[in-house]
Design a protein around this motif. Structure first.
Motif, mmCIF file in Angstrom:
data_model
loop_
_atom_site.group_PDB
_atom_site.id
_atom_site.type_symbol
_atom_site.label_atom_id
_atom_site.label_comp_id
_atom_site.label_asym_id
_atom_site.label_seq_id
_atom_site.Cartn_x
_atom_site.Cartn_y
_atom_site.Cartn_z
ATOM 1 N N CYS A 132 0.836 -1.215 0.000
ATOM 2 C CA CYS A 132 0.000 0.000 0.000
ATOM 3 C C CYS A 132 0.865 1.258 0.000
ATOM 4 O O CYS A 132 0.537 2.257 -0.642
ATOM 5 N N THR A 133 2.001 1.222 0.732
ATOM 6 C CA THR A 133 2.909 2.365 0.789
ATOM 7 C C THR A 133 3.485 2.683 -0.588
ATOM 8 O O THR A 133 3.529 3.836 -1.014
ATOM 9 N N VAL A 134 3.918 1.641 -1.301
ATOM 10 C CA VAL A 134 4.480 1.831 -2.639
ATOM 11 C C VAL A 134 3.422 2.359 -3.614
ATOM 12 O O VAL A 134 3.673 3.277 -4.392
ATOM 13 N N LEU A 135 2.216 1.791 -3.530
ATOM 14 C CA LEU A 135 1.157 2.161 -4.476
ATOM 15 C C LEU A 135 0.524 3.513 -4.169
ATOM 16 O O LEU A 135 0.208 4.281 -5.071
ATOM 17 N N MET A 136 0.337 3.819 -2.865
ATOM 18 C CA MET A 136 -0.431 5.014 -2.481
ATOM 19 C C MET A 136 0.431 6.227 -2.150
ATOM 20 O O MET A 136 -0.016 7.365 -2.285
ATOM 21 N N LEU A 137 1.681 5.998 -1.693
ATOM 22 C CA LEU A 137 2.509 7.125 -1.246
ATOM 23 C C LEU A 137 3.687 7.410 -2.176
ATOM 24 O O LEU A 137 4.521 8.254 -1.866
ATOM 25 N N ASN A 138 3.764 6.693 -3.299
ATOM 26 C CA ASN A 138 4.862 6.910 -4.255
ATOM 27 C C ASN A 138 6.231 6.797 -3.581
ATOM 28 O O ASN A 138 7.103 7.632 -3.776
ATOM 29 N N ARG A 139 6.390 5.776 -2.766
ATOM 30 C CA ARG A 139 7.643 5.593 -2.038
ATOM 31 C C ARG A 139 8.251 4.251 -2.430
ATOM 32 O O ARG A 139 7.534 3.282 -2.640
ATOM 33 N N SER A 140 9.572 4.196 -2.548
ATOM 34 C CA SER A 140 10.223 2.936 -2.907
ATOM 35 C C SER A 140 10.887 2.317 -1.685
ATOM 36 O O SER A 140 11.230 3.010 -0.732
ATOM 37 N N LEU A 141 11.059 1.004 -1.717
ATOM 38 C CA LEU A 141 11.768 0.301 -0.653
ATOM 39 C C LEU A 141 13.048 -0.293 -1.223
ATOM 40 O O LEU A 141 13.082 -0.715 -2.377
ATOM 41 N N SER A 142 14.093 -0.326 -0.408
ATOM 42 C CA SER A 142 15.362 -0.912 -0.858
ATOM 43 C C SER A 142 15.234 -2.431 -0.932
ATOM 44 O O SER A 142 14.286 -3.016 -0.402
ATOM 45 N N ARG A 143 16.217 -3.066 -1.589
ATOM 46 C CA ARG A 143 16.213 -4.528 -1.672
ATOM 47 C C ARG A 143 16.213 -5.169 -0.282
ATOM 48 O O ARG A 143 15.525 -6.153 -0.034
ATOM 49 N N LEU A 144 17.030 -4.599 0.631
ATOM 50 C CA LEU A 144 17.128 -5.152 1.981
ATOM 51 C C LEU A 144 15.793 -5.038 2.720
ATOM 52 O O LEU A 144 15.383 -5.946 3.457
ATOM 53 N N GLN A 145 15.110 -3.910 2.508
ATOM 54 C CA GLN A 145 13.808 -3.726 3.157
ATOM 55 C C GLN A 145 12.779 -4.720 2.638
ATOM 56 O O GLN A 145 12.023 -5.301 3.413
ATOM 57 N N TRP A 146 12.765 -4.935 1.314
ATOM 58 C CA TRP A 146 11.858 -5.936 0.756
ATOM 59 C C TRP A 146 12.214 -7.333 1.262
ATOM 60 O O TRP A 146 11.337 -8.138 1.579
ATOM 61 N N PHE A 147 13.519 -7.613 1.346
ATOM 62 C CA PHE A 147 13.970 -8.914 1.853
ATOM 63 C C PHE A 147 13.481 -9.131 3.287
ATOM 64 O O PHE A 147 13.000 -10.214 3.643
ATOM 65 N N SER A 148 13.585 -8.074 4.107
ATOM 66 C CA SER A 148 13.145 -8.193 5.501
ATOM 67 C C SER A 148 11.642 -8.396 5.589
ATOM 68 O O SER A 148 11.150 -9.129 6.452
ATOM 69 N N VAL A 149 10.896 -7.759 4.665
ATOM 70 C CA VAL A 149 9.442 -7.939 4.630
ATOM 71 C C VAL A 149 9.090 -9.396 4.348
ATOM 72 O O VAL A 149 8.234 -9.996 5.011
ATOM 73 N N PHE A 150 9.785 -9.997 3.366
ATOM 74 C CA PHE A 150 9.478 -11.383 3.022
ATOM 75 C C PHE A 150 10.032 -12.371 4.050
ATOM 76 O O PHE A 150 9.472 -13.449 4.247
ATOM 77 N N MET A 151 11.124 -11.996 4.723
ATOM 78 C CA MET A 151 11.601 -12.820 5.831
ATOM 79 C C MET A 151 10.547 -12.854 6.933
ATOM 80 O O MET A 151 10.307 -13.891 7.563
ATOM 81 N N LEU A 152 9.909 -11.723 7.131
ATOM 82 C CA LEU A 152 8.830 -11.644 8.114
ATOM 83 C C LEU A 152 7.711 -12.614 7.741
ATOM 84 O O LEU A 152 7.190 -13.344 8.595
ATOM 85 N N CYS A 153 7.368 -12.646 6.461
ATOM 86 C CA CYS A 153 6.338 -13.589 5.994
ATOM 87 C C CYS A 153 6.744 -15.028 6.270
ATOM 88 O O CYS A 153 5.915 -15.858 6.660
ATOM 89 N N ILE A 338 8.645 0.498 -8.407
ATOM 90 C CA ILE A 338 8.531 -0.969 -8.455
ATOM 91 C C ILE A 338 9.897 -1.635 -8.625
ATOM 92 O O ILE A 338 9.990 -2.828 -8.834
ATOM 93 N N THR A 339 10.969 -0.832 -8.536
ATOM 94 C CA THR A 339 12.309 -1.390 -8.637
ATOM 95 C C THR A 339 12.716 -1.949 -7.285
ATOM 96 O O THR A 339 12.597 -1.292 -6.285
ATOM 97 N N VAL A 340 13.177 -3.181 -7.250
ATOM 98 C CA VAL A 340 13.606 -3.778 -5.972
ATOM 99 C C VAL A 340 15.067 -4.243 -6.066
ATOM 100 O O VAL A 340 15.611 -4.343 -7.149
#
Length: 340
Positions: A132-153, A338-340
């Motif tokens: 939602c943050t990426v889609l609604m706030l026009n904000r990008s996440l770094s590769r490490l941040q995306w990795f941590s998100v999926f590690m959480l999953c 959408i770049t990760v």
């Protein structure tokens, strides 16, 4: 908790995150205690959610009074932003409705799941919020941040794979219903949190004014919820039926937690808020072992550890998250999202 446009230090952000984590852990355990262990007749969860909104409104009014300095300035601010701004009230009614659904789902989930299982599984709101943050706030996440998100999953999946068992709970539970309730709450949390963050950071309107706008709508929405879900029983038994000091404590925790959450959203972001809440797993798990006889399995412990490591990896956001861009006309910047 300072003025709307006042720059805040890292220490203040960490203080707010720490308090919110502690409150979240205590709230989860206390709420579960009131729904499963106590021998008194069960209170209506819808009335508790409504009273929480009322308390948050009064606390926000108090903070606005402190921020403006005089009752005259406070009155002027309220007239301008509340009485003369029906469109703004309508705008803030959206998260109010969604949060009301989320809060009621939390009661259903905690009535059917152990506190530690609930805490970890509920963290699925993190990838939902990130999206939602990426889609609604026009904000990008770094590769490490995306990795941590999926590690959480991954951690959450491990916890669900073989849930820990409780031995002292007095009522019959329905884990499937509990997980469905969490799924709804996760979607609501992700959308409403990012929507509220966008409203907060798209203008210089005071945080406390925005809270008041949202809680006014919230009171109306939750009162409607009381009427629709428990109307006949509330009329028969009374609005505060089944309330004990523990229930009042739960309402107080929810109210204070709500205010700290809005401060964290204003000065950091929703993803950081979610990771902070995930840290409450450790505290609520320890409490669950003592209060509810929770037996921690190896799978559960591994999953919880992955969640904690992912919080560490995500870290504090590198970019300034206290404001969001008001325009988005650059195609290249869109592509960057959408770049990760």
């Amino acid at each position: 908790m300072g003025m709307a446009n006042e720059p805040v230090s890292v220490a203040f952000k960490l203080y707010c995150l720490s308090v919110m984590t502690l409150v979240a852990a205590t709230y989860t355990v206390a709420l579960r205690y009131t729904r499963t262990i106590t021998s008194t007749e069960m209170y209506f969860s819808t009335t508790a959610v409504c009273i929480t909104e009322v308390m948050k409104l009064f606390l926000s009014l108090g903070m606005l009074a402190k921020e403006t300095g005089t009752l005259g300035r406070m009155k002027t601010s309220l007239v301008e932003h509340v009485l003369q701004s029906p469109r703004e009230l309508l705008k803030l009614s959206v998260p109010s409705v969604v949060y009301a659904i989320q809060n009621n789902m939390a009661f259903i989930a905690l009535s059917n799941l152990d506190a530690a299982v609930y805490q970890v599984t509920y963290q699925l709101k993190i990838p939902c919020t990130a999206l939602c943050t990426v889609l609604m706030l026009n904000r990008s996440l770094s590769r490490l941040q995306w990795f941590s998100v999926f590690m959480l999953c991954g951690g959450v999946t491990l916890v669900q794979w073989k849930p820990a068992e409780a031995t002292k709970v007095q009522i019959e539970q329905n884990p499937f219903l509990g997980f469905i309730a969490i799924a709804v709450a996760v979607i609501c949390s992700g959308f409403a949190g990012v929507y509220f963050e966008k409203v907060l950071k798209s203008s210089d309107t005071s945080l406390w004014v925005r809270n008041i706008q949202m809680y006014l709508s919230g009171i109306v929405v939750t009162l409607a919820g009381v009427y629709l879900a428990d109307g006949a029983q509330v009329i028969e038994k009374g609005f505060f039926f089944g309330y004990t000091p523990w229930v009042c404590f739960v309402v107080l925790l929810a109210s204070v937690g709500g205010l700290y959450t809005s401060v964290v959203v204003k000065y950091t972001d929703n993803i950081m808020k979610g990771f902070s809440a995930a840290a409450a797993i450790v505290l609520s798990t320890v409490a669950s072992v003592t209060l509810f006889g929770l037996q921690i399995t190896v799978t559960f412990a591994t999953g919880a550890m992955l969640v904690c490591v992912s919080i560490y990896l995500y870290g504090l956001p590198k970019q300034d998250t206290s404001r969001i861009p008001k325009t988005d006309t650059d195609t290249e910047s869109r592509q960057k999202l959408i770049t990760v």
